[in-house]
Design a protein around this motif. Structure first.
Motif, PDB file in Angstrom:
ATOM      1  N   ALA A   1       0.865  -1.170   0.000  1.00 26.03           N
ATOM      2  CA  ALA A   1       0.000   0.000   0.000  1.00 26.03           C
ATOM      3  C   ALA A   1       0.904   1.222   0.000  1.00 26.03           C
ATOM      4  O   ALA A   1       1.813   1.324   0.825  1.00 26.03           O
ATOM      5  CB  ALA A   1      -0.897   0.005   1.222  1.00 26.03           C
ATOM      6  N   HIS A   2       0.680   2.120  -0.928  1.00 30.13           N
ATOM      7  CA  HIS A   2       1.540   3.289  -1.050  1.00 30.13           C
ATOM      8  C   HIS A   2       0.826   4.518  -0.497  1.00 30.13           C
ATOM      9  O   HIS A   2      -0.359   4.720  -0.748  1.00 30.13           O
ATOM     10  CB  HIS A   2       1.929   3.494  -2.516  1.00 30.13           C
ATOM     11  N   PRO A   3       1.561   5.364   0.236  1.00 35.60           N
ATOM     12  CA  PRO A   3       0.962   6.564   0.819  1.00 35.60           C
ATOM     13  C   PRO A   3       0.722   7.637  -0.247  1.00 35.60           C
ATOM     14  O   PRO A   3       1.254   7.571  -1.349  1.00 35.60           O
ATOM     15  CB  PRO A   3       2.028   7.023   1.818  1.00 35.60           C
TER      16      PRO A   3
ATOM     17  N   GLN B   1       1.727  12.185   2.647  1.00 36.40           N
ATOM     18  CA  GLN B   1       2.099  11.216   3.675  1.00 36.40           C
ATOM     19  C   GLN B   1       3.532  10.728   3.469  1.00 36.40           C
ATOM     20  O   GLN B   1       4.294  10.591   4.428  1.00 36.40           O
ATOM     21  CB  GLN B   1       1.147  10.023   3.652  1.00 36.40           C
ATOM     22  N   ALA B   2       3.908  10.460   2.226  1.00 36.40           N
ATOM     23  CA  ALA B   2       5.258   9.984   1.934  1.00 36.40           C
ATOM     24  C   ALA B   2       6.288  11.044   2.304  1.00 36.40           C
ATOM     25  O   ALA B   2       7.325  10.736   2.906  1.00 36.40           O
ATOM     26  CB  ALA B   2       5.380   9.607   0.461  1.00 36.40           C
ATOM     27  N   ARG B   3       6.014  12.298   1.960  1.00 30.92           N
ATOM     28  CA  ARG B   3       6.940  13.386   2.264  1.00 30.92           C
ATOM     29  C   ARG B   3       7.119  13.524   3.779  1.00 30.92           C
ATOM     30  O   ARG B   3       8.235  13.621   4.278  1.00 30.92           O
ATOM     31  CB  ARG B   3       6.419  14.688   1.651  1.00 30.92           C
TER      32      ARG B   3
ATOM     33  N   THR C   1       9.242   4.537   4.201  1.00 30.93           N
ATOM     34  CA  THR C   1       9.035   5.427   3.051  1.00 30.93           C
ATOM     35  C   THR C   1      10.103   5.277   1.984  1.00 30.93           C
ATOM     36  O   THR C   1      10.167   6.069   1.070  1.00 30.93           O
ATOM     37  CB  THR C   1       9.003   6.903   3.511  1.00 30.93           C
ATOM     38  N   ARG C   2      10.918   4.275   2.081  1.00 31.13           N
ATOM     39  CA  ARG C   2      11.985   4.092   1.101  1.00 31.13           C
ATOM     40  C   ARG C   2      11.772   2.792   0.353  1.00 31.13           C
ATOM     41  O   ARG C   2      11.253   1.830   0.888  1.00 31.13           O
ATOM     42  CB  ARG C   2      13.343   4.080   1.794  1.00 31.13           C
TER      43      ARG C   2
ATOM     44  N   SER D   1      11.937  -8.075   0.006  1.00 32.08           N
ATOM     45  CA  SER D   1      10.487  -8.206   0.106  1.00 32.08           C
ATOM     46  C   SER D   1      10.085  -8.301   1.571  1.00 32.08           C
ATOM     47  O   SER D   1      10.758  -8.936   2.359  1.00 32.08           O
ATOM     48  CB  SER D   1      10.053  -9.463  -0.641  1.00 32.08           C
ATOM     49  N   ARG D   2       8.966  -7.664   1.917  1.00 33.66           N
ATOM     50  CA  ARG D   2       8.423  -7.773   3.266  1.00 33.66           C
ATOM     51  C   ARG D   2       7.155  -8.589   3.184  1.00 33.66           C
ATOM     52  O   ARG D   2       6.314  -8.370   2.338  1.00 33.66           O
ATOM     53  CB  ARG D   2       8.114  -6.397   3.839  1.00 33.66           C
ATOM     54  N   ARG D   3       6.972  -9.566   4.052  1.00 30.99           N
ATOM     55  CA  ARG D   3       5.774 -10.421   4.033  1.00 30.99           C
ATOM     56  C   ARG D   3       4.900 -10.118   5.215  1.00 30.99           C
ATOM     57  O   ARG D   3       5.302  -9.761   6.228  1.00 30.99           O
ATOM     58  CB  ARG D   3       6.173 -11.887   4.041  1.00 30.99           C
TER      59      ARG D   3
END
Length: 121
Positions: free
Chosen positions: A85-87, A91-93, A113-114, A119-121
């Motif tokens: 899920a991307h902000p 939110q990312a800034r 944010t990077r 991979s994260r599970r």
């Protein structure tokens, strides 16, 4: 203009799908993602730099020809994937600034944010 890139070798990747798509010989290693865009973490290579005034990749070409704000990812999953899920930009800034203020390394497993190469599970 023809472009290419080296597939990213995440453990969940297929050993044949990307090679089959590209018409190349499989490497035998998992190949999970093929990035085709100007992302600084793995910009696509320009296969004939004469077409772009000498630029070797899309990130460099974007610096001279104008921005190229896209990243096409070809995924070849042979195993389960995590949900990403991307902000929003705001939110990312804010998260990026907070993590910088905390002194968090760009490749830290707790960075949110990077873009990381794992991979994260």
């Amino acid at each position: 203009m023809r472009i290419g890139n080296t597939p990213r070798d995440y453990a969940w990747g297929s050993t044949t799908a990307i090679a089959r798509l590209l018409g190349t010989t499989p490497s035998g290693a998992p190949e999970a993602e093929l990035w085709l865009g100007a992302h600084p973490g793995s910009p696509a290579r320009i296969l004939d730099s004469a077409e772009t005034g000498g630029a070797a990749d899309l990130a460099h070409w974007g610096e001279t020809a104008g921005t190229l704000p896209y990243l096409l990812k070809v995924l070849a999953a042979a195993g389960p994937l995590s949900l990403q899920a991307h902000p929003s930009s705001a939110q990312a800034r804010a998260g990026f600034e907070r993590e910088n203020a905390e002194g968090l390394a760009p490749d830290s497993p707790t960075a949110t944010t990077r873009t990381r190469s794992t991979s994260r599970r």
